[in-house]
Scaffold this motif. Structure first.
Motif, PDB file in Angstrom:
ATOM      1  N   PRO A  51       0.805  -1.230   0.000  1.00  0.00           N
ATOM      2  CA  PRO A  51       0.000   0.000   0.000  1.00  0.00           C
ATOM      3  C   PRO A  51       0.833   1.274   0.000  1.00  0.00           C
ATOM      4  O   PRO A  51       0.394   2.306  -0.505  1.00  0.00           O
ATOM      5  N   LEU A  52       2.051   1.206   0.559  1.00  0.00           N
ATOM      6  CA  LEU A  52       2.913   2.393   0.541  1.00  0.00           C
ATOM      7  C   LEU A  52       3.268   2.781  -0.879  1.00  0.00           C
ATOM      8  O   LEU A  52       3.285   3.967  -1.239  1.00  0.00           O
ATOM      9  N   LEU A  53       3.537   1.786  -1.739  1.00  0.00           N
ATOM     10  CA  LEU A  53       4.022   2.059  -3.088  1.00  0.00           C
ATOM     11  C   LEU A  53       2.903   2.254  -4.104  1.00  0.00           C
ATOM     12  O   LEU A  53       3.129   2.841  -5.169  1.00  0.00           O
ATOM     13  N   ALA A  54       1.708   1.760  -3.810  1.00  0.00           N
ATOM     14  CA  ALA A  54       0.589   1.909  -4.744  1.00  0.00           C
ATOM     15  C   ALA A  54       0.151   3.378  -4.802  1.00  0.00           C
ATOM     16  O   ALA A  54       0.157   4.069  -3.779  1.00  0.00           O
ATOM     17  N   PRO A  55      -0.248   3.859  -5.968  1.00  0.00           N
ATOM     18  CA  PRO A  55      -0.634   5.272  -6.093  1.00  0.00           C
ATOM     19  C   PRO A  55      -2.006   5.586  -5.508  1.00  0.00           C
ATOM     20  O   PRO A  55      -2.356   6.748  -5.366  1.00  0.00           O
TER      21      PRO A  55
END
Length: 254
Positions: A51-55
């Motif tokens: 979730p940190l890397l998803a936009p």
């Protein structure tokens, strides 16, 4: 609000500073439609870095007990799990598998949401990719959402089972594959052959993206046969204490 606070203020900046995670294929996540992020599951920290890397905001399903525990411990539990994008499974249905499916479909149909799913149902016991459970296919058919394969990379290296805090290197990452469109199976939810075919296609794409060796067994059965399982922050526990994901369609974070 809690998710974005955690991502950009409370947790996210620290994760980016210390671990410098990377993402490949970010453009494959659609901007304006519901989608299922179907990921391999190597480590506890998968549920932080994906979730940190998803936009966009990624929602995972979690045990209702995380949100209903009373007292101070319950307050911080609710704050943490809501902050990292998890929602409790609606247990109005007595069947736990059906309850998970219903909650996932509700999340997907309530807006252009991203739902994170681990089709294997539990963390890999040895770094290999295991047979997927068909809950991911049922959710895709009932919601009309596309499925996006996501391969976590090196998260098991930095945080293997039993390790409390991840090592700083190598840098963890995620590879996002192209969306899988299963509209050709529209109206066929409940057909176990169709759902198995869809799930196998998803797992094949995960194998291609991750480079993992594929094992045509359920990871939960392998753990059970081993007799022991290690979980986040724990040394060892008896096999009778099973992860929720071992019993159900593989939708929640563990």
């Amino acid at each position: 609000m809690g998710f974005w606070f955690a991502k950009f203020i409370m947790i996210g900046p620290l994760l980016r500073l210390l671990w410098r995670p990377w993402i490949e294929g970010r453009e494959n996540i659609p901007d304006d439609r519901p989608a299922i992020l179907a990921s391999n599951h190597l480590s506890f920290c998968d549920s932080f870095f994906l979730p940190l890397l998803a936009p966009r905001k990624v929602t995972f399903l979690a045990k209702a007990e995380y949100f209903t525990t009373p007292g101070v411990k319950g307050f911080f539990s609710r704050l943490f799990f809501a902050g990292v994008g998890q929602v409790p499974i609606d247990r109005s249905d007595a069947d736990a598998s059906r309850a998970a499916l219903n909650t996932g479909v509700r999340v997907l149909c309530s807006g252009n949401n991203l739902l994170g799913i681990y089709p294997e149902g539990t963390r890999s016991p040895d770094g290999r990719l295991y047979r997927g459970k068909t809950g991911v296919a049922r959710m895709a058919l009932e919601s009309g959402a596309v499925v996006i394969p996501c391969a976590m990379v090196d998260t098991a290296t930095i945080q293997p089972p039993g390790r409390l805090f991840p090592k700083l290197r190598p840098r963890p990452g995620v590879v996002i594959g192209k969306p899988l469109d299963f509209t050709r199976y529209e109206g066929m939810a409940g057909d176990r052959f169709v759902e198995r075919s869809m799930t196998d296609e998803i797992m094949y794409q995960l194998m291609q993206l991750s480079g993992q060796e594929y094992v045509d067994q359920y990871a939960a059965n392998v753990k059970k046969a081993q007799g022991r399982d290690k979980s986040f922050g724990a040394r060892e526990r008896a096999a009778s204490v099973r992860e929720l994901g071992d019993r159900h369609p593989g939708t929640w974070a563990s």
